[in-house]
Design an enzyme around this catalytic site. Structure first.
Site, short mmCIF file in Angstrom:
data_model
loop_
_atom_site.label_atom_id
_atom_site.label_comp_id
_atom_site.label_asym_id
_atom_site.label_seq_id
_atom_site.Cartn_x
_atom_site.Cartn_y
_atom_site.Cartn_z
N HIS A 52 -5.38 2.89 0.23
CA HIS A 52 -3.95 2.82 0.55
C HIS A 52 -3.33 1.49 0.10
O HIS A 52 -2.29 1.49 -0.59
CB HIS A 52 -3.71 3.05 2.04
CG HIS A 52 -2.33 2.71 2.50
ND1 HIS A 52 -1.20 3.35 2.02
CD2 HIS A 52 -1.89 1.76 3.37
CE1 HIS A 52 -0.13 2.83 2.59
NE2 HIS A 52 -0.52 1.85 3.40
N HIS A 76 -1.62 -6.06 3.11
CA HIS A 76 -0.51 -5.86 4.05
C HIS A 76 -0.93 -5.24 5.39
O HIS A 76 -0.20 -5.38 6.38
CB HIS A 76 0.61 -5.03 3.40
CG HIS A 76 0.34 -3.55 3.34
ND1 HIS A 76 -0.24 -2.94 2.25
CD2 HIS A 76 0.57 -2.56 4.24
CE1 HIS A 76 -0.34 -1.64 2.47
NE2 HIS A 76 0.15 -1.38 3.66
N GLU A 80 -2.64 -6.17 11.01
CA GLU A 80 -2.41 -5.09 11.97
C GLU A 80 -3.68 -4.32 12.30
O GLU A 80 -3.92 -3.99 13.47
CB GLU A 80 -1.36 -4.13 11.41
CG GLU A 80 -1.03 -2.98 12.33
CD GLU A 80 0.02 -2.05 11.75
OE1 GLU A 80 0.06 -0.90 12.18
OE2 GLU A 80 0.76 -2.49 10.87
N ASP A 81 -4.52 -4.05 11.31
CA ASP A 81 -5.61 -3.10 11.50
C ASP A 81 -7.01 -3.71 11.50
O ASP A 81 -7.99 -2.99 11.64
CB ASP A 81 -5.55 -2.03 10.40
CG ASP A 81 -4.32 -1.16 10.52
OD1 ASP A 81 -3.79 -1.05 11.64
OD2 ASP A 81 -3.86 -0.61 9.50
N ASP A 143 4.74 0.65 0.84
CA ASP A 143 3.79 1.13 1.85
C ASP A 143 4.21 2.51 2.35
O ASP A 143 3.42 3.46 2.42
CB ASP A 143 3.73 0.11 2.99
CG ASP A 143 3.02 0.64 4.22
OD1 ASP A 143 1.91 1.17 4.09
OD2 ASP A 143 3.57 0.50 5.33
N ASP A 263 26.70 22.48 -10.13
CA ASP A 263 26.46 21.17 -10.73
C ASP A 263 25.01 20.72 -10.50
O ASP A 263 24.73 19.70 -9.91
CB ASP A 263 27.44 20.13 -10.21
CG ASP A 263 27.46 20.06 -8.69
OD1 ASP A 263 27.00 21.03 -8.05
OD2 ASP A 263 27.93 19.05 -8.15
#
Length: 728
Positions: A52, A76, A80-81, A143, A263
């Site tokens: 990812h 990134h 957080e993880d 992301d 259109d």
């Protein structure tokens, strides 16, 4: 070679095409660091999690961002993880990369009272970081784009939730930044999860007419190319079916089937210079009949997101209408990648942009919403940042852009607050119009003012469209009509209380009103009434907080007697800590931290057995403890508590900052806290007159030492005159 390394080498090739001078050893180091940090983590599709960040970095490379951005994209999700910290990234890859990664990181450790509040805090954090470094939002969009590309492996409920969030927040942000290519893909991916049946109908219908469409594109493309070449104009011409979500809106917004959407087709002509753009327009109108009123000149009047092109809609020889967009190659890059196409970083200047003023709207938007609650903040974003714009002119020819649906009142307040406050009438295109008149592109607007004007009317709040006008009108009523506001606010509050079947007498029990005032950041009931009166907060929201509190208190009341019984029968102390706090004689009881003084580890503390909410922990210097009556019936509820090992737990506390108002000071304070890796829960700024402002900040710290350090850093910000803790 494993699949992950193959993907990494593909990323290298993309980077070398868009950024030949990049330091590939540094980017490889970021890849290795991230892969090791994520370790055995897997994605829903069964692949290594590092795939990812690799895909996000590839999107970042495609839009042409710099080396720091590429490293930050690879890293990134680390904070957080994984166990990686801000300082770890700063040590290995520098301050800029660490700050970008921290800006991208979501606020996952904060408890929110609603989904709207969670969205608001995520957006607010991104905007704070974005005001300092636009790369934060660009990586965040990359992301989200890759997550939407792989959403098929996620549970159905999660698909809809993320698709709706993308449609409401990320696609409009991409549009506001001019990133049309990304915006279209985000919309097309999202709508397929929000309405899979409707989208399948469109996709199947387009497949059936594919051969016919390709033939039409080829004929028109050849005809335009040959005509322009005959006049010596070098160009690239291509045609396409409008993207999926655009067709979806036309079909389901106007209740049409695919064959009734005329259109569907759009052609793009790209030339070398602006003069050729207008020459091509003439040749197109010579070849095909233009539709009146369907021409837009975004070259002479660019959109706020820097988009430039000529747009015209014409009727083809087969009787089918189609749009032609005419632009230069430079305009094309801006149209595809928006802000990323123009964002040039100064070497060795900490990633600051060469022309920050282009994006001062980010800072202004953030500062104008400091006093907003979650619902108002998101509404203002959707109006000011995400809505379609209308372009109108002042009598001197200056362009003013406003949200679609704006009125002369919005226009007046966009010029200056005093113009709006002294407005007595409006002339649009030489004709006197009512205040409710909706402005359209190209209108010339003149505002009549008078020093004898009585000021804005409360009815204007129901007419206006822009958050800027709404805020300025509210400020006028707040300043000029306090007594009237108190009366209106009290009436609205009492009406809403009756509607919820709550007696006013219930407000005195449990000090409920003081809790509501603390939660809503008002000093007195009169201030609250005044705010309701001028529209700063709605009576409904305040009463709903009271209703919810009373319901919760009723549910928990039975726990009180049980807790007191345990205290009376206590034997040997059981000191099992809860949230880092031990309570004398009680094991594993419910613990909460008093909002009035917000203690943190290192503060001398004392506990109070509340009615239905367990033990409330106060600082020993809290006024609620200092002034309690020793002989009262509540005296026996105070118990001894102490701090145990906290295991790095983050504790919320509040500080009050007094400042001399100046542009950008709130963002500067937030940036200082962001650099210290201190978590910000909320910002509230209130003017006190004379150019002074009091800012109340809720922050998360691990202990008293960290709090003292943060307060010292805030005190060092130019314009800050005092910093102190909330003391109850």
């Amino acid at each position: 070679m494993d699949d992950v390394l193959e993907r990494y080498h593909h990323l290298e090739n993309v980077i070398l095409e868009s950024h030949p001078g990049a330091d590939m050893s540094r980017i490889r180091a970021a890849f290795d660091f991230a892969r090791k940090a994520h370790g055995t983590q897997m994605r829903k599709d069964g692949s290594e999690y590092i795939t990812h960040p690799l895909a996000s970095a590839e999107i970042v490379a495609e839009i042409g961002l710099d080396e720091d951005s590429l490293c930050a994209a690879l890293l990134h999700d680390c904070i957080e993880d994984t166990d990686v910290t801000f300082d770890d990234i700063k040590k290995h890859f520098g301050q800029d990369v660490a700050q970008i990664v921290d800006g991208v990181t979501k606020l996952t450790r904060v408890q929110y009272t609603s989904k709207e509040e969670e969205q608001m805090e995520n957006l607010r954090k991104m905007l704070i970081a974005m005001a300092q470094d636009i790369r934060v939002i660009l990586i965040k969009i990359a992301d989200r784009l890759h997550n939407m590309r792989t959403m098929e492996y996620v549970a159905r409920e999660k698909q809809r939730e993320k698709a709706l969030e993308t449609m409401e927040m990320y696609a409009p942000i991409a549009h506001r930044l001019g990133m049309q290519k990304v915006k279209w893909e985000l919309e097309d991916l999202s709508i397929q999860y929000l309405d899979p049946i409707g989208c399948k109908e469109i996709i199947d219908g387009l497949k059936l007419r594919h051969v016919e469409d390709e033939s039409f594109f080829s004929r028109v493309q050849t005809k335009i190319t040959e005509r322009l070449s005959a006049h010596g104009i070098e160009c690239a011409v291509n045609g396409r079916i409008k993207h999926l979500y655009s067709i979806y809106r036309k079909m389901y917004g106007d209740n049409k089937v695919l064959s009734e959407v005329l259109d569907l087709y759009a052609f793009r002509v790209i030339v070398n210079d602006i003069a050729d753009c207008y020459n091509v327009l003439g040749y197109i109108h010579e070849m095909y009949r233009p539709i009146p009123g369907a021409f837009k000149d975004y070259i002479g009047t660019p959109k706020p997101n820097m988009y430039q092109s000529l747009h015209t809609t014409v009727i083809g020889n087969e009787g089918l209408p189609f749009e032609v967009q005419i632009r230069t190659w430079e305009m094309h890059q801006t149209a595809e990648y928006g802000i990323a196409a123009h964002w040039k970083y100064k070497e060795g200047k900490g990633g600051k942009v060469a022309d920050e003023e282009k994006f001062a709207w980010v800072r202004r938007l953030l500062e104008s919403q400091q006093d907003s609650d979650a619902q108002d903040f998101l509404h203002a974003l959707k109006v000011d940042m995400f809505a379609d714009e209308v372009f109108v002119f002042t009598p001197s020819g200056d362009v003013v852009n406003l949200p679609a649906g704006s009125t002369p009142i919005d226009f007046a307040y966009s010029i200056h607050s005093e113009v709006g406050n002294r407005m007595t009438g409006a002339i649009v295109n030489g004709r006197l119009v009512p205040y409710t008149h909706i402005l359209h592109n190209g209108d010339i607007v003149k505002i009549h003012t008078s020093n004898a004007a009585k000021g804005p009317s409360r009815d204007w709040l129901d007419i206006i469209r822009s958050a800027e006008a709404r805020n300025k009108i509210r400020q006028w009523f707040k300043k000029e009509k306090r007594e009237e506001n108190v009366i209106h606010g009290k009436m609205a509050f009492e009406t809403e209380m009756r509607h919820e079947n709550i007696q006013m007498s219930e407000l005195s029990s449990e000090d409920l009103m003081s809790r509501v005032l603390t939660r809503t950041s008002f000093n007195s009931i009169e201030d609250l009434y005044a705010a309701i009166g001028y529209g700063g907060i709605s009576a409904q929201k305040v009463v709903h907080k009271i209703r919810d509190y009373l319901r919760t208190a009723e549910k928990n009341k039975k726990k009180e007697s049980s807790l007191l019984t345990k205290l009376e029968k206590r034997e040997e102390p059981k000191l099992k800590p809860v949230l880092g706090v031990t309570v004398e004689g009680l094991d594993n009881c419910l613990v909460k931290f008093a909002k009035c003084c917000s203690p943190v580890p290192g503060d001398p503390v004392v506990g109070f057995i509340t009615r239905g909410f367990g033990v409330s922990v106060h600082r020993q210097d809290c006024v609620n403890y200092i002034h309690f009556e020793k002989g009262s019936e509540d005296a026996g509820r105070w118990v001894r508590v102490g701090w145990a090992e906290t295991d790095g737990h983050v504790y919320m506390t509040s500080v009050q900052v007094e400042i001399r108002d100046r542009t950008g000071i709130v963002v500067d304070i937030a940036s200082v806290l962001n650099a210290l890796n201190v978590k910000i829960s909320s910002f509230n700024a209130k003017a006190t007159g004379g150019g002074n402002v009091i800012v109340s900040i809720d922050i998360g710290v691990k202990n008293r030492d960290e709090l003292v350090s943060a307060m010292a850093k805030i005190m060092s910000v130019p314009g800050v005159t005092d910093v102190r803790r909330m003391d109850g």
